[in-house]
Design an enzyme around this catalytic site. Structure first.
Site, PDB file in Angstrom:
ATOM      1  N   CYS A   1      27.975  -4.246 -10.074  1.00 40.73           N
ATOM      2  CA  CYS A   1      27.829  -3.734 -10.737  1.00 40.73           C
ATOM      3  C   CYS A   1      27.253  -2.272 -10.835  1.00 40.73           C
ATOM      4  CB  CYS A   1      26.927  -4.490 -11.746  1.00 40.73           C
ATOM      5  SG  CYS A   1      26.912  -3.971 -13.104  1.00 40.73           S
TER       6      CYS A   1
ATOM      7  N   HIS B   1      31.628  -8.415 -12.803  1.00 41.20           N
ATOM      8  CA  HIS B   1      30.753  -9.341 -12.128  1.00 41.20           C
ATOM      9  C   HIS B   1      31.534 -11.030 -11.532  1.00 41.20           C
ATOM     10  CE1 HIS B   1      27.108  -7.608 -13.384  1.00 41.20           C
ATOM     11  NE2 HIS B   1      27.009  -7.133 -14.424  1.00 41.20           N
TER      12      HIS B   1
ATOM     13  N   GLU C   1      30.996 -12.696  -9.674  1.00 43.80           N
ATOM     14  CA  GLU C   1      31.122 -14.120 -10.215  1.00 43.80           C
ATOM     15  C   GLU C   1      31.246 -15.169 -11.406  1.00 43.80           C
ATOM     16  OE1 GLU C   1      27.689 -11.173 -10.844  1.00 43.80           O
ATOM     17  OE2 GLU C   1      29.550 -11.430  -9.695  1.00 43.80           O
TER      18      GLU C   1
END
Length: 454
Positions: free
Chosen positions: A267, A394, A396
């Protein structure tokens, strides 16, 4: 078919209200009403309770569990399963006592004592028959495949405890004093480290500590931060908002780029990587983000609202979005299973200015992933570097213990010197021609769950 599960931790005083005070626990009242709409075959209530063991007597106490169950029933909910937490294994007599005084069968009392790692908890529950219990109580279509999954999970838990090698990753962020802000990032790194048979040593570095102002004000803290960064096997710059600490992040990015240290920017980390490259490699010294300098002469990162211009969350680009790979020669594309596109979750407001990407075409930094319209830059990769990747999304959020996120996996593979060997041994792409986040699977190839690299 609808399946609902209510997980409560007792006693109810800790749930936000006093015993019998429904207004203090509106979610409990909501589930009390919902159980009648969903019906018993679709509703399951798990109550988690602590079984304390005072050091003075060493006796495991069941009164707190009895009291919390009594209070829960007073609120209109009855537990289908009682999970008892304790520091040591709960004795059978204690389990039978809880069963008798809480009016449940002995097999409805599960015990979880302190174990070597959280990965041991599912193994502990499976040994007590929780899979069979769920199958019978909720009529779940659980087949033999679940036993294979649990076997692989057990092997993973065994492997985690035997890890001897360590991989150090420097997380250069703005919120390191509140480490829960990076909980998803930490887990994604841990999943990837486990996949490559290394124990994760995550070093939190406040990006402000890398800046020259800190050197003047607190030289000890400045040198300690740079010492951490210099000893790291890989560098991760996560997301964030605002100007504070961005200079330190760019200095860490510049260090990773010039010193050939594996790097992943997520990001804001990707945006700063683009700005750093433009300033130091393209002679665009004034390149900046309009988030930090609204009147910047070189708006390299700009506000691209998803809907209508406004304030705060109303302008953010959120949710699962598709990213299309623009080249076959992409490290990240290979890590995703050589698929033409992927779908990952987003949470941002500013993006790389698409009108300026032509300046990068003659250099080594390539925008290898874009949205379906080609207007939003999603992935960057730097050629002639062990691993220099930035993603606007993102990844994750979709990482799983046995299916690590590919961008994070690539970082750990490169940091341990295994990336090239892994890419060479990867097999053909899966039957499906797409990568999807459906069912929570974060990786296209199931065999990734059993990755073991010497």
């Amino acid at each position: 078919m609808l399946r609902s599960c209510l997980l409560l931790r007792g006693p109810p005083q800790q749930l936000g209200g006093t015993i019998g005070d429904i207004e203090g626990m509106p979610f409990v009242e909501a589930f009390r009403q919902f159980q009648f709409k969903a019906k018993r075959e679709n509703f399951y209530n798990i109550h988690v309770s602590l079984v304390p063991q005072p050091s003075a007597t060493g006796e495991q106490k069941t009164k707190p569990t009895q009291n919390s169950i009594r209070a829960l029933r007073g609120l209109g909910l009855s537990p289908d399963l009682i999970v008892c937490r304790s520091s040591t294994p709960i004795e059978m007599a204690v389990k039978e006592k809880i069963s008798m005084f809480c009016h449940v069968k002995p097999e409805q009392v599960m015990c979880i004592h302190d174990v070597s790692s959280t990965y041991r908890v599912p193994v502990l529950l499976e040994q007590q028959g929780i899979v069979q219990h769920f199958k019978e109580r909720l009529d779940l279509p659980v087949g033999d495949s679940s036993s294979g999954l649990l076997l692989r999970w057990g092997n993973m838990a065994d492997r985690y405890e035997k890890l001897q090698k360590t991989c150090s990753i420097a997380l250069v962020g703005k919120y390191t004093k509140l480490r829960d802000c990076y909980a998803s990032v930490f887990k994604a790194l841990e999943h990837s480290a486990l996949a490559v048979n290394h124990r994760l040593n995550l070093m939190y570095i406040d990006s402000i500590d890398l800046e020259q102002d800190t050197k003047a004000q607190d030289p000890v803290r400045f040198h300690e931060a740079w010492q951490k960064l210099c000893t790291a096997d890989g560098v991760l710059v996560p997301g964030g908002f605002g100007l504070r600490g961005t200079l330190g992040k760019m200095q860490a990015i510049s260090w990773a780029r010039t010193k050939k240290i594996p790097f992943l920017g997520v990001c804001l980390g990707m945006q700063l990587a683009v700005i750093e490259f433009a300033r130091n490699c393209l002679d665009m010294e004034d390149a900046n983000s309009t988030e930090f300098e609204p009147s910047t002469p070189v708006p390299l990162v700009i506000d691209m609202p998803e809907h209508n211009p406004g304030e705060l969350g109303g302008t953010m680009r959120l949710g699962l979005r598709r990213t299309v790979f623009k080249t076959q020669n992409s490290v990240l594309r290979k890590l995703y299973g050589d698929v033409p596109f992927i779908e990952e979750r987003h949470r941002h407001r500013y993006e790389v200015n698409p009108s300026l990407i032509s300046h990068f075409e003659q250099k080594d930094l390539a925008f290898v992933g874009q949205d379906v319209d080609g207007n939003r830059m999603e992935i960057i990769e730097l050629a002639n570097h062990p691993y220099f990747v930035g993603v606007q999304f993102h990844p994750e959020f979709s990482s799983r213990p046995m299916k690590p996120s590919p961008p994070y996996l690539g970082l750990l593979l490169a940091a341990t010197g295994n990336l090239r060997a892994y890419l060479q041994q990867m097999g053909p792409p899966p039957p499906s021609d797409e990568y999807s986040n459906e069912n929570g699977d974060s990786y296209a190839q199931p065999r990734m769950a059993e990755l073991e690299i010497s």
